[in-house]
Design an enzyme around this catalytic site. Structure first.
Site, PDB file in Angstrom:
ATOM      1  N   LYS A  63       0.698  -1.177  -0.019  1.00 31.55           N
ATOM      2  CA  LYS A  63       0.090   0.151   0.101  1.00 31.55           C
ATOM      3  C   LYS A  63       0.838   1.239  -0.008  1.00 31.55           C
ATOM      4  O   LYS A  63       0.574   2.075  -0.628  1.00 31.55           O
ATOM      5  CB  LYS A  63      -0.882  -0.152   1.209  1.00 31.55           C
ATOM      6  CG  LYS A  63      -1.894   0.951   1.321  1.00 31.55           C
ATOM      7  CD  LYS A  63      -3.111   0.473   2.349  1.00 31.55           C
ATOM      8  CE  LYS A  63      -4.009   1.501   2.826  1.00 31.55           C
ATOM      9  NZ  LYS A  63      -3.452   2.062   4.106  1.00 31.55           N
ATOM     10  N   SER A  64       1.974   1.269   0.781  1.00 25.52           N
ATOM     11  CA  SER A  64       2.917   2.538   0.900  1.00 25.52           C
ATOM     12  C   SER A  64       3.560   2.823  -0.169  1.00 25.52           C
ATOM     13  O   SER A  64       3.498   3.915  -0.909  1.00 25.52           O
ATOM     14  CB  SER A  64       3.893   2.273   2.235  1.00 25.52           C
ATOM     15  OG  SER A  64       3.032   2.361   3.279  1.00 25.52           O
ATOM     16  N   GLY A 111      -5.087   8.166   5.287  1.00 18.14           N
ATOM     17  CA  GLY A 111      -4.147   9.057   5.928  1.00 18.14           C
ATOM     18  C   GLY A 111      -2.941   9.372   5.302  1.00 18.14           C
ATOM     19  O   GLY A 111      -2.620  10.340   5.261  1.00 18.14           O
ATOM     20  N   ARG A 118      -8.686  12.441  12.495  1.00 17.88           N
ATOM     21  CA  ARG A 118      -7.201  12.257  12.537  1.00 17.88           C
ATOM     22  C   ARG A 118      -6.160  13.510  12.656  1.00 17.88           C
ATOM     23  O   ARG A 118      -6.893  14.485  11.924  1.00 17.88           O
ATOM     24  CB  ARG A 118      -6.696  11.393  11.243  1.00 17.88           C
ATOM     25  CG  ARG A 118      -7.560   9.942  11.378  1.00 17.88           C
ATOM     26  CD  ARG A 118      -6.898   8.973  10.464  1.00 17.88           C
ATOM     27  NE  ARG A 118      -5.842   8.390  10.758  1.00 17.88           N
ATOM     28  CZ  ARG A 118      -5.056   7.550  10.000  1.00 17.88           C
ATOM     29  NH1 ARG A 118      -5.666   6.943   8.962  1.00 17.88           N
ATOM     30  NH2 ARG A 118      -3.875   6.975  10.198  1.00 17.88           N
ATOM     31  N   SER A 139       6.972   8.804  12.456  1.00 15.36           N
ATOM     32  CA  SER A 139       5.850   8.894  11.760  1.00 15.36           C
ATOM     33  C   SER A 139       6.569   8.867  10.223  1.00 15.36           C
ATOM     34  O   SER A 139       6.742   9.898   9.600  1.00 15.36           O
ATOM     35  CB  SER A 139       4.883   9.759  11.658  1.00 15.36           C
ATOM     36  OG  SER A 139       3.765  10.029  10.702  1.00 15.36           O
ATOM     37  N   ASP A 193       0.942  -0.914  12.435  1.00 15.87           N
ATOM     38  CA  ASP A 193      -0.147  -1.448  11.607  1.00 15.87           C
ATOM     39  C   ASP A 193      -0.752  -2.853  12.090  1.00 15.87           C
ATOM     40  O   ASP A 193      -1.970  -3.187  11.793  1.00 15.87           O
ATOM     41  CB  ASP A 193      -0.291  -1.115  10.124  1.00 15.87           C
ATOM     42  CG  ASP A 193      -0.560   0.344   9.955  1.00 15.87           C
ATOM     43  OD1 ASP A 193      -0.872   1.247  10.528  1.00 15.87           O
ATOM     44  OD2 ASP A 193       0.324   0.509   8.563  1.00 15.87           O
ATOM     45  N   ARG A 207      -8.264  -3.112   9.683  1.00 16.04           N
ATOM     46  CA  ARG A 207      -7.283  -3.856  10.211  1.00 16.04           C
ATOM     47  C   ARG A 207      -7.925  -4.732  11.400  1.00 16.04           C
ATOM     48  O   ARG A 207      -7.390  -5.802  11.955  1.00 16.04           O
ATOM     49  CB  ARG A 207      -6.028  -2.883  10.527  1.00 16.04           C
ATOM     50  CG  ARG A 207      -5.392  -2.207   9.507  1.00 16.04           C
ATOM     51  CD  ARG A 207      -3.992  -2.267   9.574  1.00 16.04           C
ATOM     52  NE  ARG A 207      -3.204  -1.666   8.526  1.00 16.04           N
ATOM     53  CZ  ARG A 207      -3.137  -2.259   7.194  1.00 16.04           C
ATOM     54  NH1 ARG A 207      -3.331  -3.524   7.091  1.00 16.04           N
ATOM     55  NH2 ARG A 207      -2.440  -1.346   6.259  1.00 16.04           N
TER      56      ARG A 207
END
Length: 426
Positions: free
Chosen positions: A19-20, A91, A119, A164, A312, A385
């Site tokens: 995904k990233s 996000g 968020r 992050s 995650d 998740r």
């Protein structure tokens, strides 16, 4: 959807693209010159949000399933969107695209779903403001919707209070539009896909210890990127193969980047039979096939520097801990509270409902494992998740487990239940 206890899990599977890397491939391709081609792209709702945002800014993007072609227009080729950009539930889209939007000559605004509107965006508003960007929370609550852009940027050194990758990437992407060197120092190293990929596109970017730096104004050039399988998606099947009886699973072509693969170390620390086969480098990222078999697991401590490499995966690690003998302590993970749901609360709620001895803490949870689990109705809180983690717990629970919403899995893994059904032996 109802899941009951299984006799074993066996087989070979692949999981969807990372995904990233899928998000970043679209973004970096859009601000590069020439064509970028992604194979193995994650065709999930979040990554489609990224595609839609860049299409709205004039980028020609074509997609057929997991094959995406982006016709980039260079660093300054984006056009002002006619409407507010919709980031959906993502996000990653929100925070990374904000860094790019901060360097544009036009003002734009973005918003997402109810989860995104809760968020915390102050963590990117602060450094972007220090760089001279025009960025504000439209409702003045530190959350989306955001208004961004229209200001020349200056290079800064930013000491991030949180580890992050989204914050780090946001600042580095804004640094593309600043004169000089922009750098970010984190308390602990977070995932480094931005650094690896931007270097491949031609950016002058380097990492030393806890600091990543980028030189403004590069010429980025389109690339061909083979996206490996997402370890966050593989994690469910890693845990399933370890906790279900008589199981033997091979999960092929998974990204094992050490800034992401903390679950492998924790599984090994808990006594898991897990091995990496056919290790190789694909498009700059380490990749392997992961072999897992049923294991006699014991509790451990999950804390400190490894947390960003598995944040995650903590919901499914908690499921693994519930099946292990002894006590598992998860701490230093307060970031769980500001994910798609408050994952400390949602994991605790659902594991308790299944009969687990679990206590929430301010920054994690304490799990006394080894008690038999029983079926329940899982309250997903629309968090993908949570849904997938408790689908794995259901495989070893007595009775039937149902879900208030299983469709939320499409955020990151649209074919999750199909893959699960391939390997179940009832």
């Amino acid at each position: 959807m109802a899941i009951t206890k299984v006799k074993s899990l066996k087989g070979e599977i692949t999981v969807p693209g990372d995904k990233s890397i899928s998000h970043r491939g679209v973004m970096f391709g859009a601000i590069s010159e020439g064509t970028t081609e992604l194979t193995g792209f994650l065709d999930g709702a979040d990554c489609r949000s990224t595609i839609d945002c860049f299409k709205a800014m004039g980028i020609d993007i074509s997609q057929e399933a997991d094959h995406v072609i982006i016709h980039g227009k260079g660093l300054h080729g984006l056009s002002a969107p006619k409407e507010m950009l919709d980031v959906g539930n993502s996000g990653t889209t929100t925070r990374l695209i904000s860094g790019i939007l901060a360097g544009q000559s036009f003002i734009s605004s973005l918003n997402g779903d109810a989860s995104i509107q809760k968020r915390p965006m102050g963590r990117i508003i602060t450094p972007l403001t220090q760089m001279g960007a025009h960025i504000r929370s439209i409702k003045d609550n530190g959350c989306a919707p955001l208004e961004i852009g229209g200001a020349p940027l200056k290079a800064i050194h930013y000491d991030s209070p949180v580890a992050s990758a989204q914050v780090k990437s946001c600042v580095l992407l804004a640094g593309l539009y600043a004169d000089g060197v922009t750098s970010v120092t984190e308390p602990v190293v977070s995932r480094n896909h931005t650094e690896l990929m931007l270097s491949g596109f031609g950016a002058d970017i380097k990492s030393e210890g806890l600091t990543a730096s980028i030189v403004g104004g590069p010429k980025l050039v389109g690339q061909k990127i083979a996206v490996p399988g997402d370890i966050s998606s593989a994690a469910y099947f890693i845990v399933a193969g370890l906790i279900c009886p008589n199981s033997d699973l091979l999960i092929k072509n998974v990204n094992t980047n050490p800034t992401r693969a903390g679950i492998i170390k924790i599984a090994q620390d808990m006594g898991g039979n897990i091995e990496l086969l056919n290790e190789r480098i694909v498009s700059g990222e380490p990749v392997a096939d992961i072999h897992v078999t049923t294991s006699d697991l014991h509790g451990c401590e999950v804390s400190g520097e490894i947390i960003p490499a598995l944040i995650d995966e903590i919901p499914v690690i908690a499921v693994m801990a519930a099946c292990a003998s002894g006590t598992t302590v998860i701490k230093d993970a307060a970031e769980l509270k500001v994910k798609e749901s408050d994952r400390i609360a949602t994991v605790t709620e659902n594991l308790k409902a299944m009969g687990c001895d679990i206590t929430p803490t301010e920054d994690g949870m304490i799990i006394n494992g080894g008690k038999p689990l029983h079926g329940t109705t899982v309250n997903t809180h629309l968090d993908h998740r949570i849904a997938m983690s408790f689908a794995i717990a259901a495989l070893i629970a007595e009775g039937e487990t149902t879900f208030d919403n299983e469709e939320c899995c499409s955020i990151s893994y649209p074919t999750f239940f199909e893959t699960l059904n391939q390997i179940i032996n009832k």
